[in-house]
Design a protein around this motif. Structure first.
Motif, PDB file in Angstrom:
ATOM      1  N   UNK A 156     -39.641  -7.237   2.597  1.00 38.44           N
ATOM      2  CA  UNK A 156     -40.982  -7.367   3.194  1.00 38.44           C
ATOM      3  C   UNK A 156     -40.900  -7.135   4.690  1.00 38.44           C
ATOM      4  N   UNK A 157     -39.890  -7.730   5.307  1.00 37.48           N
ATOM      5  CA  UNK A 157     -39.694  -7.564   6.757  1.00 37.48           C
ATOM      6  C   UNK A 157     -39.516  -6.092   7.103  1.00 37.48           C
ATOM      7  N   UNK A 158     -38.687  -5.388   6.348  1.00 38.02           N
ATOM      8  CA  UNK A 158     -38.437  -3.965   6.607  1.00 38.02           C
ATOM      9  C   UNK A 158     -39.702  -3.136   6.428  1.00 38.02           C
ATOM     10  N   UNK A 159     -40.465  -3.422   5.361  1.00 33.97           N
ATOM     11  CA  UNK A 159     -41.679  -2.655   5.072  1.00 33.97           C
ATOM     12  C   UNK A 159     -42.763  -2.880   6.129  1.00 33.97           C
ATOM     13  N   UNK A 160     -42.856  -4.116   6.651  1.00 32.19           N
ATOM     14  CA  UNK A 160     -43.916  -4.442   7.618  1.00 32.19           C
ATOM     15  C   UNK A 160     -43.433  -4.364   9.067  1.00 32.19           C
ATOM     16  N   UNK A 161     -42.145  -4.008   9.222  1.00 33.30           N
ATOM     17  CA  UNK A 161     -41.562  -3.885  10.559  1.00 33.30           C
ATOM     18  C   UNK A 161     -41.675  -5.184  11.359  1.00 33.30           C
ATOM     19  N   UNK A 162     -41.355  -6.295  10.685  1.00 31.81           N
ATOM     20  CA  UNK A 162     -41.329  -7.614  11.329  1.00 31.81           C
ATOM     21  C   UNK A 162     -40.002  -8.272  10.973  1.00 31.81           C
ATOM     22  N   UNK A 163     -39.696  -9.387  11.613  1.00 30.64           N
ATOM     23  CA  UNK A 163     -38.431 -10.068  11.340  1.00 30.64           C
ATOM     24  C   UNK A 163     -38.518 -10.909  10.071  1.00 30.64           C
ATOM     25  N   UNK A 164     -37.366 -11.192   9.488  1.00 24.73           N
ATOM     26  CA  UNK A 164     -37.330 -12.045   8.289  1.00 24.73           C
ATOM     27  C   UNK A 164     -37.875 -13.443   8.585  1.00 24.73           C
ATOM     28  N   UNK A 165     -37.516 -14.075   9.737  1.00 22.69           N
ATOM     29  CA  UNK A 165     -38.118 -15.386  10.036  1.00 22.69           C
ATOM     30  C   UNK A 165     -39.648 -15.336  10.125  1.00 22.69           C
ATOM     31  N   UNK A 166     -40.193 -14.208  10.577  1.00 20.10           N
ATOM     32  CA  UNK A 166     -41.655 -14.075  10.636  1.00 20.10           C
ATOM     33  C   UNK A 166     -42.243 -14.017   9.230  1.00 20.10           C
ATOM     34  N   UNK A 167     -41.552 -13.323   8.327  1.00 11.75           N
ATOM     35  CA  UNK A 167     -41.997 -13.293   6.930  1.00 11.75           C
ATOM     36  C   UNK A 167     -42.004 -14.707   6.359  1.00 11.75           C
ATOM     37  N   UNK A 168     -40.932 -15.457   6.607  1.00 10.35           N
ATOM     38  CA  UNK A 168     -40.838 -16.834   6.108  1.00 10.35           C
ATOM     39  C   UNK A 168     -41.961 -17.692   6.686  1.00 10.35           C
ATOM     40  N   UNK A 169     -42.261 -17.499   7.963  1.00  9.19           N
ATOM     41  CA  UNK A 169     -43.365 -18.221   8.618  1.00  9.19           C
ATOM     42  C   UNK A 169     -44.690 -17.902   7.927  1.00  9.19           C
ATOM     43  N   UNK A 170     -44.938 -16.613   7.668  1.00 10.23           N
ATOM     44  CA  UNK A 170     -46.183 -16.213   6.989  1.00 10.23           C
ATOM     45  C   UNK A 170     -46.248 -16.779   5.574  1.00 10.23           C
ATOM     46  N   UNK A 171     -45.128 -16.765   4.865  1.00  7.49           N
ATOM     47  CA  UNK A 171     -45.114 -17.284   3.492  1.00  7.49           C
ATOM     48  C   UNK A 171     -45.410 -18.783   3.462  1.00  7.49           C
ATOM     49  N   UNK A 172     -44.888 -19.501   4.451  1.00  5.16           N
ATOM     50  CA  UNK A 172     -45.173 -20.937   4.536  1.00  5.16           C
ATOM     51  C   UNK A 172     -46.667 -21.156   4.777  1.00  5.16           C
ATOM     52  N   UNK A 173     -47.256 -20.373   5.669  1.00  2.00           N
ATOM     53  CA  UNK A 173     -48.699 -20.484   5.940  1.00  2.00           C
ATOM     54  C   UNK A 173     -49.525 -20.135   4.701  1.00  2.00           C
ATOM     55  N   UNK A 174     -49.111 -19.090   3.984  1.00  2.00           N
ATOM     56  CA  UNK A 174     -49.821 -18.685   2.762  1.00  2.00           C
ATOM     57  C   UNK A 174     -49.803 -19.828   1.750  1.00  2.00           C
ATOM     58  N   UNK A 175     -48.622 -20.423   1.573  1.00  2.00           N
ATOM     59  CA  UNK A 175     -48.483 -21.528   0.607  1.00  2.00           C
ATOM     60  C   UNK A 175     -49.382 -22.694   0.974  1.00  2.00           C
ATOM     61  N   UNK A 176     -49.444 -23.021   2.257  1.00  2.00           N
ATOM     62  CA  UNK A 176     -50.288 -24.134   2.712  1.00  2.00           C
ATOM     63  C   UNK A 176     -51.771 -23.817   2.517  1.00  2.00           C
ATOM     64  N   UNK A 177     -52.174 -22.596   2.832  1.00  2.00           N
ATOM     65  CA  UNK A 177     -53.593 -22.227   2.738  1.00  2.00           C
ATOM     66  C   UNK A 177     -54.060 -22.122   1.280  1.00  2.00           C
ATOM     67  N   UNK A 178     -53.207 -21.575   0.423  1.00  2.00           N
ATOM     68  CA  UNK A 178     -53.576 -21.443  -0.985  1.00  2.00           C
ATOM     69  C   UNK A 178     -53.396 -22.765  -1.715  1.00  2.00           C
ATOM     70  N   UNK A 179     -52.492 -23.580  -1.209  1.00  2.00           N
ATOM     71  CA  UNK A 179     -52.237 -24.884  -1.819  1.00  2.00           C
ATOM     72  C   UNK A 179     -51.173 -24.852  -2.886  1.00  2.00           C
ATOM     73  N   UNK A 180     -50.314 -23.825  -2.851  1.00  2.00           N
ATOM     74  CA  UNK A 180     -49.251 -23.738  -3.857  1.00  2.00           C
ATOM     75  C   UNK A 180     -48.162 -22.775  -3.399  1.00  2.00           C
ATOM     76  N   UNK A 181     -46.910 -23.157  -3.691  1.00  2.00           N
ATOM     77  CA  UNK A 181     -45.778 -22.262  -3.460  1.00  2.00           C
ATOM     78  C   UNK A 181     -45.481 -21.419  -4.699  1.00  2.00           C
TER      79      UNK A 181
END
Length: 201
Positions: A156-181
């Protein structure tokens, strides 16, 4: 008398009933017709008929239950989904069916495709609430789309040209907003909110 709409699962295997309840409970918040619907499961037709909650909006039934009670279910075919095990050639083509031996991801995809076909056939659109769509930023939607397609954080990081920690940060936010991991619940959210097409899963 309880007039809350119900989904009835009728299957002799208690584990199958539990699995279907879990999938439908996960789907319910994102499918307009399933909101505020009670899900009841029964191990036999006799058990169902003894309680018979009304109204029933959908039936999920085993192939054996269908065969034994074909006269009861034939007028209700549009509201029935037959839970088969492998290629059960004895199920009438007028009934929709899902093979419950599929892996969970494939089962979920089959159910979502069936839901989309049903809505397209009747000229219905998914009712997407603006507040649900605005939950996620555009970048979070990009990350979610790739997650539910099966890409790992580095890809995901490679495809979006962002760092892996940024992907992890976004995934954590997604989980919190949707209410599920849970990836299943996130997949449902992504499909029902137009972030990914079920055909691309």
């Amino acid at each position: 008398m309880n007039c809350k709409p119900h989904i009835a699962i009728i299957h002799p295997n208690s584990l199958c009933c539990l699995a279907m309840r879990t999938i439908l409970t996960d789907i319910a918040p994102f499918v307009g017709v399933f909101r505020d619907v009670a899900i009841a499961s029964y191990n036999s037709m006799d058990e169902y008929l003894g309680e018979q909650p009304e109204p029933i909006i959908h039936y999920f039934i085993s192939a054996d239950v269908l065969r034994a009670h074909i006269d009861f279910f034939t007028p209700l075919a549009r509201r029935c989904i037959v839970l088969t095990e492998g290629n059960d050639a004895t199920v009438s083509p007028s009934f929709r069916s899902i093979d419950i031996r599929r892996p969970e991801r494939e089962l979920l995809k089959a159910f979502l495709m069936m839901h989309n076909v049903e809505h397209s056939a009747h000229g219905l659109q998914h009712h997407i609430h603006e507040e649900e769509m605005s939950l996620l930023s555009d970048r979070e939607k990009d990350v979610l789309a790739l997650c539910v397609k099966g890409f790992i954080n580095k890809e995901i990081a490679d495809r979006l040209n962002i760092s892996t920690p940024t992907v992890i940060f976004h995934r954590r936010n997604i989980s919190e907003k949707i209410g599920s991991k849970a990836i299943g619940r996130q997949t449902i959210y992504a499909v029902m909110n137009g972030i990914v097409d079920v055909k691309d899963l």
